[in-house]
Design a protein around this motif. Structure first.
Motif, PDB file in Angstrom:
ATOM      1  N   TRP A 234     -92.703 -57.373 -81.771  1.00  0.00           N
ATOM      2  CA  TRP A 234     -93.193 -58.747 -81.859  1.00  0.00           C
ATOM      3  C   TRP A 234     -93.679 -59.227 -80.494  1.00  0.00           C
ATOM      4  O   TRP A 234     -94.714 -59.888 -80.384  1.00  0.00           O
ATOM      5  CB  TRP A 234     -92.070 -59.649 -82.378  1.00  0.00           C
ATOM      6  N   VAL A 235     -92.943 -58.866 -79.452  1.00  0.00           N
ATOM      7  CA  VAL A 235     -93.329 -59.257 -78.094  1.00  0.00           C
ATOM      8  C   VAL A 235     -94.607 -58.522 -77.668  1.00  0.00           C
ATOM      9  O   VAL A 235     -95.513 -59.117 -77.062  1.00  0.00           O
ATOM     10  CB  VAL A 235     -92.182 -58.967 -77.108  1.00  0.00           C
ATOM     11  N   ILE A 236     -94.693 -57.242 -77.998  1.00  0.00           N
ATOM     12  CA  ILE A 236     -95.899 -56.473 -77.652  1.00  0.00           C
ATOM     13  C   ILE A 236     -97.121 -57.071 -78.341  1.00  0.00           C
ATOM     14  O   ILE A 236     -98.187 -57.235 -77.736  1.00  0.00           O
ATOM     15  CB  ILE A 236     -95.712 -54.988 -78.033  1.00  0.00           C
ATOM     16  N   GLU A 237     -96.987 -57.407 -79.619  1.00  0.00           N
ATOM     17  CA  GLU A 237     -98.079 -58.058 -80.348  1.00  0.00           C
ATOM     18  C   GLU A 237     -98.478 -59.374 -79.688  1.00  0.00           C
ATOM     19  O   GLU A 237     -99.652 -59.743 -79.666  1.00  0.00           O
ATOM     20  CB  GLU A 237     -97.669 -58.328 -81.794  1.00  0.00           C
ATOM     21  N   ALA A 238     -97.481 -60.098 -79.178  1.00  0.00           N
ATOM     22  CA  ALA A 238     -97.767 -61.379 -78.538  1.00  0.00           C
ATOM     23  C   ALA A 238     -98.731 -61.195 -77.369  1.00  0.00           C
ATOM     24  O   ALA A 238     -99.677 -61.975 -77.189  1.00  0.00           O
ATOM     25  CB  ALA A 238     -96.465 -62.033 -78.062  1.00  0.00           C
ATOM     26  N   TYR A 239     -98.515 -60.161 -76.569  1.00  0.00           N
ATOM     27  CA  TYR A 239     -99.379 -59.919 -75.416  1.00  0.00           C
ATOM     28  C   TYR A 239    -100.699 -59.272 -75.830  1.00  0.00           C
ATOM     29  O   TYR A 239    -101.732 -59.482 -75.169  1.00  0.00           O
ATOM     30  CB  TYR A 239     -98.650 -59.054 -74.391  1.00  0.00           C
ATOM     31  N   ALA A 240    -100.669 -58.502 -76.915  1.00  0.00           N
ATOM     32  CA  ALA A 240    -101.888 -57.820 -77.340  1.00  0.00           C
ATOM     33  C   ALA A 240    -102.857 -58.748 -78.062  1.00  0.00           C
ATOM     34  O   ALA A 240    -104.080 -58.620 -77.919  1.00  0.00           O
ATOM     35  CB  ALA A 240    -101.527 -56.635 -78.241  1.00  0.00           C
ATOM     36  N   TRP A 241    -102.332 -59.697 -78.838  1.00  0.00           N
ATOM     37  CA  TRP A 241    -103.187 -60.504 -79.710  1.00  0.00           C
ATOM     38  C   TRP A 241    -103.204 -61.995 -79.393  1.00  0.00           C
ATOM     39  O   TRP A 241    -104.119 -62.695 -79.782  1.00  0.00           O
ATOM     40  CB  TRP A 241    -102.759 -60.335 -81.170  1.00  0.00           C
ATOM     41  N   TYR A 242    -102.168 -62.494 -78.729  1.00  0.00           N
ATOM     42  CA  TYR A 242    -102.055 -63.941 -78.554  1.00  0.00           C
ATOM     43  C   TYR A 242    -102.128 -64.387 -77.100  1.00  0.00           C
ATOM     44  O   TYR A 242    -102.042 -65.583 -76.821  1.00  0.00           O
ATOM     45  CB  TYR A 242    -100.747 -64.445 -79.164  1.00  0.00           C
ATOM     46  N   GLY A 243    -102.231 -63.462 -76.170  1.00  0.00           N
ATOM     47  CA  GLY A 243    -102.324 -63.825 -74.773  1.00  0.00           C
ATOM     48  C   GLY A 243    -100.998 -63.987 -74.075  1.00  0.00           C
ATOM     49  O   GLY A 243    -100.930 -64.442 -72.934  1.00  0.00           O
ATOM     50  N   ARG A 248     -97.813 -67.110 -78.143  1.00  0.00           N
ATOM     51  CA  ARG A 248     -97.477 -66.831 -79.538  1.00  0.00           C
ATOM     52  C   ARG A 248     -96.425 -67.813 -80.052  1.00  0.00           C
ATOM     53  O   ARG A 248     -96.517 -68.286 -81.189  1.00  0.00           O
ATOM     54  CB  ARG A 248     -96.974 -65.394 -79.705  1.00  0.00           C
ATOM     55  N   LEU A 249     -95.439 -68.101 -79.239  1.00  0.00           N
ATOM     56  CA  LEU A 249     -94.422 -69.075 -79.647  1.00  0.00           C
ATOM     57  C   LEU A 249     -95.043 -70.447 -79.870  1.00  0.00           C
ATOM     58  O   LEU A 249     -94.672 -71.166 -80.810  1.00  0.00           O
ATOM     59  CB  LEU A 249     -93.326 -69.146 -78.585  1.00  0.00           C
ATOM     60  N   GLU A 250     -95.996 -70.813 -79.017  1.00  0.00           N
ATOM     61  CA  GLU A 250     -96.670 -72.102 -79.181  1.00  0.00           C
ATOM     62  C   GLU A 250     -97.474 -72.136 -80.476  1.00  0.00           C
ATOM     63  O   GLU A 250     -97.448 -73.130 -81.213  1.00  0.00           O
ATOM     64  CB  GLU A 250     -97.580 -72.365 -77.989  1.00  0.00           C
ATOM     65  N   ARG A 251     -98.186 -71.040 -80.775  1.00  0.00           N
ATOM     66  CA  ARG A 251     -98.967 -70.984 -82.013  1.00  0.00           C
ATOM     67  C   ARG A 251     -98.047 -70.997 -83.233  1.00  0.00           C
ATOM     68  O   ARG A 251     -98.332 -71.655 -84.234  1.00  0.00           O
ATOM     69  CB  ARG A 251     -99.831 -69.717 -82.020  1.00  0.00           C
ATOM     70  N   ALA A 252     -96.917 -70.280 -83.142  1.00  0.00           N
ATOM     71  CA  ALA A 252     -95.953 -70.278 -84.245  1.00  0.00           C
ATOM     72  C   ALA A 252     -95.409 -71.681 -84.477  1.00  0.00           C
ATOM     73  O   ALA A 252     -95.230 -72.111 -85.628  1.00  0.00           O
ATOM     74  CB  ALA A 252     -94.811 -69.311 -83.937  1.00  0.00           C
ATOM     75  N   SER A 253     -95.154 -72.411 -83.394  1.00  0.00           N
ATOM     76  CA  SER A 253     -94.669 -73.782 -83.526  1.00  0.00           C
ATOM     77  C   SER A 253     -95.716 -74.671 -84.198  1.00  0.00           C
ATOM     78  O   SER A 253     -95.391 -75.490 -85.056  1.00  0.00           O
ATOM     79  CB  SER A 253     -94.313 -74.337 -82.145  1.00  0.00           C
ATOM     80  N   GLU A 254     -96.983 -74.492 -83.847  1.00  0.00           N
ATOM     81  CA  GLU A 254     -98.057 -75.270 -84.464  1.00  0.00           C
ATOM     82  C   GLU A 254     -98.124 -75.021 -85.968  1.00  0.00           C
ATOM     83  O   GLU A 254     -98.258 -75.952 -86.769  1.00  0.00           O
ATOM     84  CB  GLU A 254     -99.397 -74.912 -83.819  1.00  0.00           C
ATOM     85  N   ILE A 255     -98.028 -73.748 -86.353  1.00  0.00           N
ATOM     86  CA  ILE A 255     -98.104 -73.391 -87.765  1.00  0.00           C
ATOM     87  C   ILE A 255     -96.936 -73.984 -88.538  1.00  0.00           C
ATOM     88  O   ILE A 255     -97.064 -74.383 -89.707  1.00  0.00           O
ATOM     89  CB  ILE A 255     -98.154 -71.856 -87.923  1.00  0.00           C
ATOM     90  N   GLN A 256     -95.779 -74.096 -87.873  1.00  0.00           N
ATOM     91  CA  GLN A 256     -94.597 -74.656 -88.514  1.00  0.00           C
ATOM     92  C   GLN A 256     -94.510 -76.164 -88.364  1.00  0.00           C
ATOM     93  O   GLN A 256     -93.466 -76.759 -88.612  1.00  0.00           O
ATOM     94  CB  GLN A 256     -93.340 -73.987 -87.942  1.00  0.00           C
ATOM     95  N   GLY A 257     -95.619 -76.773 -87.978  1.00  0.00           N
ATOM     96  CA  GLY A 257     -95.665 -78.221 -87.919  1.00  0.00           C
ATOM     97  C   GLY A 257     -95.241 -78.821 -86.603  1.00  0.00           C
ATOM     98  O   GLY A 257     -95.131 -80.049 -86.486  1.00  0.00           O
ATOM     99  N   GLY A 258     -94.998 -77.997 -85.596  1.00  0.00           N
ATOM    100  CA  GLY A 258     -94.556 -78.495 -84.302  1.00  0.00           C
ATOM    101  C   GLY A 258     -93.054 -78.636 -84.256  1.00  0.00           C
ATOM    102  O   GLY A 258     -92.487 -79.584 -84.791  1.00  0.00           O
ATOM    103  N   LEU A 259     -92.388 -77.666 -83.635  1.00  0.00           N
ATOM    104  CA  LEU A 259     -90.933 -77.682 -83.573  1.00  0.00           C
ATOM    105  C   LEU A 259     -90.464 -78.727 -82.570  1.00  0.00           C
ATOM    106  O   LEU A 259     -91.018 -78.864 -81.491  1.00  0.00           O
ATOM    107  CB  LEU A 259     -90.403 -76.300 -83.190  1.00  0.00           C
ATOM    108  N   GLY A 260     -89.441 -79.447 -82.915  1.00  0.00           N
ATOM    109  CA  GLY A 260     -88.880 -80.500 -82.078  1.00  0.00           C
ATOM    110  C   GLY A 260     -87.846 -81.267 -82.875  1.00  0.00           C
ATOM    111  O   GLY A 260     -87.497 -80.882 -83.995  1.00  0.00           O
ATOM    112  N   TRP A 261     -87.338 -82.338 -82.313  1.00  0.00           N
ATOM    113  CA  TRP A 261     -86.309 -83.090 -83.009  1.00  0.00           C
ATOM    114  C   TRP A 261     -86.866 -83.651 -84.310  1.00  0.00           C
ATOM    115  O   TRP A 261     -87.789 -84.471 -84.314  1.00  0.00           O
ATOM    116  CB  TRP A 261     -85.775 -84.213 -82.127  1.00  0.00           C
ATOM    117  N   ASN A 262     -86.344 -83.195 -85.419  1.00  0.00           N
ATOM    118  CA  ASN A 262     -86.822 -83.621 -86.728  1.00  0.00           C
ATOM    119  C   ASN A 262     -85.715 -83.349 -87.743  1.00  0.00           C
ATOM    120  O   ASN A 262     -85.456 -82.204 -88.088  1.00  0.00           O
ATOM    121  CB  ASN A 262     -88.089 -82.857 -87.106  1.00  0.00           C
TER     122      ASN A 262
END
Length: 497
Positions: A234-243, A248-262
């Motif tokens: 998963w980490v290797i993919e992050a550097y290969a495809w997401y920069g 990648r964690l930021e993009r995953a958070s966006e897809i999940q609606g933005g992680l934070g207090w909720n």
């Protein structure tokens, strides 16, 4: 003995000798657990129809390894663990029935091995009861034979915590057993991180704290190594495809609606009636009878903690409870939607403390009151089972119907000449594309993987269709395409060439 754990496991009695048949004590203690795991597999095959078509997420995971369908878009939050899990069957067979049977058997085996990791920490009857509690939750039965990650994170969590406690001395491992506990902790870490790396981190936070306090460096190396091996891809993919990992964690958070207090506790309660995904999570709550078990679960787990403290085996109960809390926290307080399966790792970790509490409650009181206490516990368990199986049946029926709808749309597309190789875009293009045998594309949203120019270029070479759901507006670039209607969808098919 580190915290006074009773290591005797044969029928919960001290010093019970092997029977005349010569069966080893370890095997006799494992029989109840094996029976629960076997029953779990059989109930899945009976109540969750093996012929039930693949769901949306299953399609994404399975299509990565099958040669019978194009691979669907694989978004940032996902991990390859499920694809590896189904590869032994999906890589050569398109049979949904075979895949369901394979996963049901595998999930039963996983439950057995995870419970066996706790040998020496709880009596056999507690292990079997905890396994039965976990196995009879509708969400466990429903997702056991499905190509989804959350059940397997739960199995990995249960294995990791049990083996970690044994390696720390809670079950007094010696020699091979101590080394086996280290390997078990590493294997559980690999499984969790393969399935969902972020969940694996949340689960293991309390374990890492305990290991560091105890300064058990071989165990730290084993668990840390397991997490690194499982999450490495998963980490290797992050550097290969997401920069990078952060991107990648930021993009995953966006897809999940933005992680934070909720606070999503109410969302999880709404999903308990059988909603696979509650996003947006609106509508009324399920009947109070459906949610009662969920509200009582923390209270019963707290009773388990008290029982453990009195029995001087606090570590074996408090550590899994702490891991259950950290596993559930992001899905209860950091996400804007809900799905019942998100909490499966927490349920797995709560299972044994809850089972221990139930046995204590059933035997509580003086001699005259014990039958009453046992009867009340039995009635509560019977009511719990009735609710779980009722929700399960309704959930299975709804999902069978929805997946048959996708198959009907696919048949209609075939009649319109949309056959492989082909491309679908728009409303539910990923599942319908899988059933049709087409690739799927999206120009926006969480599954964005193409552009309008690429779609139009593809339409010059192969059949392309755009799907518009009820109340939707067809995309502008399909204005000249031929419209059709299948079920409640508007289908626009690009002119050939």
């Amino acid at each position: 003995m580190t915290d006074g754990v009773n290591a005797t496991l044969v029928d919960g009695r001290r010093g019970t000798a092997a029977k005349a048949s010569g069966a080893p004590r370890r095997w006799r203690g494992a029989r109840p657990v094996a029976a629960v795991a076997a029953a779990f597999t059989l109930v899945q095959l009976v109540l969750v129809h093996p012929s039930m078509g693949l769901g949306w997420d299953e399609i994404v995971y399975t299509s990565q390894v099958t040669t019978h369908h194009p691979a669907a878009f694989f978004s940032a939050p996902r991990s390859r663990g499920v694809s590896l899990l189904v590869a032994p069957v999906a890589s050569w067979s398109a049979s949904t029935e075979l895949l369901r049977v394979y996963l049901a058997v595998l999930s039963g085996l996983g439950l057995y091995l995870a419970l066996r990791a706790w040998q020496g920490l709880f009596p056999a009857r507690v292990l079997a009861t905890g396994g039965a509690f976990l196995a009879t939750l509708w969400v466990t039965l429903f997702y056991g034979p499905q190509a989804m990650p959350n059940y397997w994170v739960g199995i990995g969590a249960l294995t990791t915590v049990g083996c970690t406690l044994r390696a720390l001395g809670a079950g007094e491992p010696r020699g091979r057993s101590a080394r086996g506990a280290l390997w078990g902790a590493a294997a559980g870490g690999v499984l969790m991180a393969l399935m969902r790396p972020t969940d694996a981190v949340w689960v293991t936070v309390p374990l890492l704290v305990v290991i560091l306090v105890r300064r058990h460096w071989p165990l730290l190396l084993a668990l840390g190594g397991g997490l690194a091996v499982g999450g490495g891809e998963w980490v290797i993919e992050a550097y290969a495809w997401y920069g990078g990992l952060g991107e990648r964690l930021e993009r995953a958070s966006e897809i999940q609606g933005g992680l934070g207090w909720n606070i999503a506790v109410d969302d999880q309660m709404r999903s308990l009636g059988g909603r696979g995904l509650c996003r947006p999570c609106t509508g009324s709550m399920p009947h109070p009878v459906v949610t009662l078990w969920w509200l009582l679960l923390p209270a019963v787990a707290a009773v388990g903690a008290v029982v453990a403290l009195r029995a001087r085996r606090a570590t074996a109960t408090l550590v899994p409870l702490a891991c259950a809390v950290t596993a559930a926290a992001p899905y209860l307080f950091m996400i804007g939607y809900a799905a019942p399966r998100f909490l499966q790792p927490a349920y797995a970790l709560l299972a044994l403390p809850v089972a221990d509490a139930l046995w204590h409650l059933a035997g509580a009181g003086r001699d005259r009151r014990r039958p009453v206490a046992a009867t009340l516990v039995a009635l509560a368990v019977a009511g719990h089972l009735a609710v779980q199986f009722s929700v399960l049946v309704g959930t299975v029926n709804r999902n069978v119907d929805s997946r048959e709808d996708w198959a009907r749309v696919a048949d209609g597309l075939h009649r319109l000449g949309v056959r492989p190789p082909c491309l679908l875009t728009g409303h539910e293009s990923i599942p319908i594309g899988y059933y049709t045998g087409c690739s799927s594309g999206s120009t926006s949203g969480n599954n964005e993987n193409t552009t309008v120019a690429e779609i139009l270029d593809t339409a010059r070479r192969i059949p392309v269709a755009a799907l518009t759901g009820p109340g939707g507006t067809p995309p502008a670039h399909t204005r000249g395409w031929t419209p059709h209607h299948i079920t409640d969808l508007e289908i626009r098919v690009a002119p050939p060439g």
